[in-house]
Design an enzyme around this catalytic site. Structure first.
Site, PDB file in Angstrom:
ATOM      1  N   TYR A 133     -20.464 -40.051 -17.157  1.00 60.30           N
ATOM      2  CA  TYR A 133     -19.187 -39.855 -16.462  1.00 60.30           C
ATOM      3  C   TYR A 133     -19.174 -38.433 -15.922  1.00 60.30           C
ATOM      4  O   TYR A 133     -19.515 -37.493 -16.644  1.00 60.30           O
ATOM      5  CB  TYR A 133     -18.012 -40.063 -17.431  1.00 60.30           C
ATOM      6  CG  TYR A 133     -16.649 -39.849 -16.800  1.00 60.30           C
ATOM      7  CD1 TYR A 133     -16.161 -40.736 -15.833  1.00 60.30           C
ATOM      8  CD2 TYR A 133     -15.838 -38.773 -17.167  1.00 60.30           C
ATOM      9  CE1 TYR A 133     -14.903 -40.548 -15.251  1.00 60.30           C
ATOM     10  CE2 TYR A 133     -14.580 -38.583 -16.597  1.00 60.30           C
ATOM     11  CZ  TYR A 133     -14.122 -39.476 -15.640  1.00 60.30           C
ATOM     12  OH  TYR A 133     -12.888 -39.291 -15.067  1.00 60.30           O
ATOM     13  N   ASP A 230     -24.420 -31.563 -15.863  1.00 59.57           N
ATOM     14  CA  ASP A 230     -22.989 -31.622 -16.093  1.00 59.57           C
ATOM     15  C   ASP A 230     -22.763 -31.339 -17.573  1.00 59.57           C
ATOM     16  O   ASP A 230     -22.954 -32.209 -18.429  1.00 59.57           O
ATOM     17  CB  ASP A 230     -22.456 -33.010 -15.696  1.00 59.57           C
ATOM     18  CG  ASP A 230     -20.953 -33.109 -15.903  1.00 59.57           C
ATOM     19  OD1 ASP A 230     -20.364 -32.176 -16.494  1.00 59.57           O
ATOM     20  OD2 ASP A 230     -20.364 -34.121 -15.483  1.00 59.57           O
ATOM     21  N   LYS A 258     -13.709 -28.481 -20.054  1.00 58.87           N
ATOM     22  CA  LYS A 258     -13.175 -28.865 -21.363  1.00 58.87           C
ATOM     23  C   LYS A 258     -12.995 -27.709 -22.347  1.00 58.87           C
ATOM     24  O   LYS A 258     -12.002 -27.004 -22.268  1.00 58.87           O
ATOM     25  CB  LYS A 258     -14.024 -29.985 -21.971  1.00 58.87           C
ATOM     26  CG  LYS A 258     -13.901 -31.292 -21.178  1.00 58.87           C
ATOM     27  CD  LYS A 258     -14.111 -32.494 -22.062  1.00 58.87           C
ATOM     28  CE  LYS A 258     -14.332 -33.761 -21.248  1.00 58.87           C
ATOM     29  NZ  LYS A 258     -13.102 -34.368 -20.742  1.00 58.87           N
TER      30      LYS A 258
HETATM   31  C1  LIG Z   1     -19.347 -34.910 -18.554  1.00 53.81           C
HETATM   32  C2  LIG Z   1     -18.041 -34.860 -17.829  1.00 53.81           C
HETATM   33  N1  LIG Z   1     -18.018 -34.383 -16.578  1.00 53.81           N
HETATM   34  C3  LIG Z   1     -16.872 -34.289 -15.874  1.00 53.81           C
HETATM   35  C4  LIG Z   1     -15.679 -34.701 -16.423  1.00 53.81           C
HETATM   36  C5  LIG Z   1     -14.415 -34.590 -15.633  1.00 53.81           C
HETATM   37  O1  LIG Z   1     -13.634 -33.566 -16.157  1.00 53.81           O
HETATM   38  P1  LIG Z   1     -12.054 -33.541 -15.927  1.00 53.81           P
HETATM   39  O2  LIG Z   1     -11.477 -34.660 -16.729  1.00 53.81           O
HETATM   40  O3  LIG Z   1     -11.652 -32.186 -16.438  1.00 53.81           O
HETATM   41  O4  LIG Z   1     -11.823 -33.704 -14.475  1.00 53.81           O
HETATM   42  C6  LIG Z   1     -15.657 -35.200 -17.727  1.00 53.81           C
HETATM   43  C7  LIG Z   1     -14.407 -35.645 -18.331  1.00 53.81           C
HETATM   44  O5  LIG Z   1     -14.374 -36.324 -19.324  1.00 53.81           O
HETATM   45  C8  LIG Z   1     -16.873 -35.291 -18.441  1.00 53.81           C
HETATM   46  O6  LIG Z   1     -16.917 -35.787 -19.681  1.00 53.81           O
END
Ligand SMILES: Cc1ncc(COP(=O)(O)O)c(C=O)c1O
Length: 429
Positions: A133, A230, A258
């Protein structure tokens, strides 16, 4: 909840926050959250991992308050000294970071990383992996915990996605060097970026193998493809240098979010100077990263304080909690002969309800989702909060302690005993 449901679609402001029963929260402190009925839960969602130091951490609250109170608030022109300080701290900690830009969420960070990759390569296609994700935007909102019959095809997470955007993304197989090699040989010249969660924590904890990460680094270089880690979940949670410091593979760009400011809304895109400099305002740069709230001082101050508090002792504590929980949970499964396993990394843990190895999401299709749901529901009933969705990780914070672990394991044993032997369909809650 009823009042919320009238004015908030579905009673909440994020699709991913759905719970099985109406719950409204009124307070959060340390490892605990309290609902509107006054019931206290040990929180293992921790805002999907954001509140790594615990809820309403006093030093973070003070940093935010002090920044606003007689310090500085949002100015929105040029930059503050705080932003430079935070960028310097991140550059000193994260191997791939030579420069940093601050945004407000992980989704913004991945969006900008991909736009930047397209700009520097002049190519359009991007690659993500099944099971990862990367946020809600049209380039990546697809193929996370995909239903079995949709594996191998594009499975969008939302209506309204622009086909031209989602069609420019290829979904690849995780931990499959051969498939990666074929993909790059076939289409490498069209691919701007490959984005990867080096540990797929959005389906629990599926770790990229060293072989796969090495191949990914080498082959993206060979084909001129931008490699994006990511680390929105793994950054800060597993170490100040992110998972890239642990695995020893340095991507071109990294996204962070996060746990970066313990729940205050800030995220970052960091990376190699030659790429990041494209994000400078014109005429030097030509890639737009804009946002009224980018680098808001209270959030930046919270991030700086978070980095102060994430010292060796904090990580020691977090990793120890994770190890104790995983070994305790595995012991319960083994003693009760339940075909399940305790998975996770560092401060992340969860039960998978199947036996056997797993290298990718496809292997997790063996998970007994009914059992998983029932386990989560049983834990929530007993006061241990998490998302009710199968395969989702439980997160520790620094505010959790050995006593929480002992109580959680006691409850887990109780739940597993209650579920053991019952046909799955009878225990769906
Ligand atoms: C690995 C990863 N990347 C990007 C995101 C997106 O972050 P946000 O919810 O702050 O937009 C998340 C959210 O859970 C994530 O787990």
């Amino acid at each position: 909840m009823d009042r919320n449901a009238v004015v908030l679609p579905g009673g909440m402001t994020s699709t991913n926050r759905k719970v099985d029963r109406p719950l409204v929260f009124t307070a959060a402190r340390g490892a605990d959250v309290v609902d509107a009925d006054g019931r206290t839960y040990v929180d293992y969602n921790c805002a999907f991992g954001a509140t790594l130091l615990g809820h309403c951490q006093p030093a973070i609250a003070k940093a935010v308050f002090d920044t606003m109170n007689g310090g500085i608030d949002l100015i929105g022109l040029s930059a503050t000294s705080l932003e430079g300080e935070l960028a310097a701290r991140i550059v000193a900690s994260v191997p791939s970071a030579e420069q940093a830009m601050f945004v407000n969420s992980g989704s913004e960070a991945t969006f900008h990383a991909l736009r930047l990759a397209r700009a520097v390569t002049g190519r359009q296609q991007i690659v993500k992996f099944q099971g990862s994700y990367h946020g809600w935007h049209d380039y990546v909102a697809m193929n996370v915990a995909t239903p079995r019959d949709a594996i191998g095809s594009k499975h969008l997470l939302s209506a309204g996605v622009l086909p031209a955007a989602s069609n420019a993304t290829t979904v690849a197989r995780f931990n499959d060097v051969e498939a990666l090699d074929q993909l790059l040989r076939r289409s490498g010249h069209d691919i701007a970026a490959i984005i990867i969660e080096p540990i797929q924590h959005n389906i629990g904890s599926v770790v990229a193998t060293a072989t796969f990460l090495q191949a990914l680094r080498q082959k993206t270089r060979e084909h001129g493809v931008v490699l994006i880690f990511d680390e929105v979940v793994t950054g800060f949670r597993h170490g100040l240098g992110g998972y890239q410091e642990i695995c020893g593979i340095t991507p071109d760009l990294t996204t962070l979010g996060k746990a970066m400011a313990n729940g205050m809304p800030i995220a970052a895109l960091v990376g190699k100077r030659e790429l990041m400099e494209r994000c400078a305002p014109p005429p030097t740069g030509d890639v737009m990263i804009a946002g009224t709230y980018n680098g808001a001082p209270a959030c930046v101050a919270a991030a700086l304080k978070t980095m102060d508090l994430l010292d060796a002792a904090a990580y020691d504590h977090l990793y120890r909690l994770g190890e104790t929980m995983r070994s305790g949970l595995q012991d319960i499964f083994d003693r009760l002969s339940v075909p399940a396993q305790a998975a996770g990394f560092g401060s992340v843990w969860l039960p998978y309800f199947f036996s056997g190895d797993f290298l990718r999401y496809e292997d997790l299709l063996a998970n007994d989702d009914s059992m998983d749901r029932a386990f989560r529901a049983g834990m929530i009933d007993r006061g241990f909060l998490t998302t009710p969705t199968p395969l989702k990780r439980y997160n520790f914070s620094v505010a959790h302690n050995a006593e929480h672990v002992a109580r959680t394991l006691e409850a887990a044993e109780d739940v597993v005993r209650a579920l053991r032997g019952a046909p799955s369909r009878e225990i769906v809650t």
